[in-house]
Design a protein around this motif. Structure first.
Motif, mmCIF file in Angstrom:
data_model
loop_
_atom_site.group_PDB
_atom_site.id
_atom_site.type_symbol
_atom_site.label_atom_id
_atom_site.label_comp_id
_atom_site.label_asym_id
_atom_site.label_seq_id
_atom_site.Cartn_x
_atom_site.Cartn_y
_atom_site.Cartn_z
ATOM 1 N N LEU A 121 0.990 -1.357 -0.206
ATOM 2 C CA LEU A 121 0.170 -0.436 -0.118
ATOM 3 C C LEU A 121 0.803 1.317 0.056
ATOM 4 N N THR A 122 2.160 1.373 0.782
ATOM 5 C CA THR A 122 2.494 2.314 0.631
ATOM 6 C C THR A 122 3.420 3.084 -0.249
ATOM 7 N N LEU A 123 4.176 1.575 -0.900
ATOM 8 C CA LEU A 123 5.102 2.066 -2.129
ATOM 9 C C LEU A 123 4.330 2.097 -3.544
ATOM 10 N N LYS A 124 2.935 2.167 -3.278
ATOM 11 C CA LYS A 124 2.031 2.242 -4.106
ATOM 12 C C LYS A 124 1.922 4.040 -4.168
ATOM 13 N N LEU A 125 1.911 4.978 -3.578
ATOM 14 C CA LEU A 125 2.012 5.887 -3.186
ATOM 15 C C LEU A 125 2.656 7.128 -3.697
ATOM 16 N N PRO A 126 1.630 7.821 -4.327
ATOM 17 C CA PRO A 126 2.001 9.208 -5.889
ATOM 18 C C PRO A 126 3.535 9.804 -5.034
ATOM 19 N N ARG A 127 4.370 9.683 -5.189
ATOM 20 C CA ARG A 127 5.280 10.285 -4.587
ATOM 21 C C ARG A 127 6.669 12.147 -5.065
ATOM 22 N N CYS A 128 5.555 12.479 -6.603
ATOM 23 C CA CYS A 128 5.802 13.267 -7.452
ATOM 24 C C CYS A 128 6.981 13.345 -7.090
#
Length: 325
Positions: free
Chosen positions: A162-169
């Motif tokens: 879940l965390t690694l799928k977050l967009p970091r822009c």
């Protein structure tokens, strides 16, 4: 390699304590000392529990697993941290960050469950002494440890995915000294209510529920101890249970404060120093707490050292007798 959501798989920058460069050398020395203590102390507990047959009991089987968890946990974090503190670069590869993140979650959750299992073991030993060997038979002990390891693995897989799928822009700066979940969530350029809910739910399962079971176990143990008339047995129980309670307080207190609060409410510096405490200080204190307060471990260490010294002394005596004759 880049992804469409802006989460490019490049090196991350571990900011650590770079905003306080005057403290970095001091912190690196302290961390190195605690790491050596952790390696020596936990390795000693594992070896002594294996080599001394009198310690082949459920309590020391669980304690050996706890020491192994602490060894793996600190080794997944501290070497990279020391490299960054001592060198000019503060970077970590994407793969290294993912592994660090995964093992920190996996081993941390496993330790939560192991501490609860150890509390149940103490309950059985104190409150059911006549049936202890029947209750805590080897097969049950192995199953409980296996559940603890698999539970930690499952929670790590869920939170990592879940965390690694977050967009970091394009954000690459991790505002911590290792890739920990709160710092990685703060890197995201979107707010995810789903992750906050999952973190809270898993926090209840792996933190609040085990802690509640531990407190209930020790509530029952306290009632049983109050009825004990033998002063020697009363002191032995207090020493053994006191060691476990000390470890529980140190570990759960800081971890619950970090993970059960909303991720946006913890200040950056506060989070770093709390993380420093439960990732570096607590694993080094565990073996000291268990050995300094536990006569069984100290006696086992003396027996092992004596066995190793005795053949050498016998050989010297035999040589002296041969020369005299």
């Amino acid at each position: 390699m880049g992804t469409s959501n802006g989460s490019s798989r490049t090196d991350f920058i571990l900011l650590g304590f770079s905003d306080r460069p005057q403290l970095e050398h001091i912190i690196s020395v302290i961390v190195f000392i605690f790491y050596i203590i952790t390696l020596v102390g936990n390795t000693t507990i594992i070896l002594v529990s294996y080599l001394d047959t009198q310690l082949h009991t459920p309590m020391y089987f669980f304690l050996s697993n706890l020491s192994f968890v602490d060894l793996c946990y600190t080794t997944s974090i501290i070497p990279q941290m020391l490299v960054n503190l001592w060198g000019p670069k503060k970077s970590i590869t994407y793969g290294g960050c993912v592994l660090q993140f995964f093992f920190a979650l996996d081993l941390g959750a496993t330790e939560c469950l192991l501490l609860a299992v150890m509390a149940y073991d103490r309950y059985a030993a104190v409150c059911q002494p006549l049936h202890y060997t029947v209750i805590m038979h080897p097969e049950l002990c192995q199953k409980m440890v296996l559940i603890a390891w698999l539970g930690g693995l499952g929670s790590a897989l869920i939170l990592c995915s879940l965390t690694l799928k977050l967009p970091r822009c394009g954000h690459r700066e991790v505002d911590n000294f290792f890739c920990e979940m709160p710092a990685l969530i703060k890197m995201a350029c979107v707010y995810s209510k789903v992750i906050e809910f999952v973190v809270f739910a898993l926090g209840v399962v792996f933190l609040l529920v085990p802690l509640s079971l531990i407190l209930i176990s020790y509530g029952v143990i306290t009632q049983a101890v109050m009825r004990i008339k033998s002063a020697a047995r009363w002191r032995k129980i207090l020493h053994t249970c006191g060691s476990h309670l000390t470890v529980v307080s140190l570990f759960y207190g800081t971890v619950i404060y970090m993970y059960m609060k909303p991720q946006t409410s913890t200040s950056q510096n506060e989070g770093k120093f709390l993380t420093l405490f439960y990732t570096i200080v607590t694993p080094s204190l565990n073996p000291l707490i268990y050995t300094l307060r536990n006569k069984d471990v100290k006696s086992a260490i003396r027996r092992i050292l004596w066995i190793k010294k005795w053949p050498a002394k016998s050989l010297i005596r035999w040589k002296n007798q041969s020369v005299e004759s």
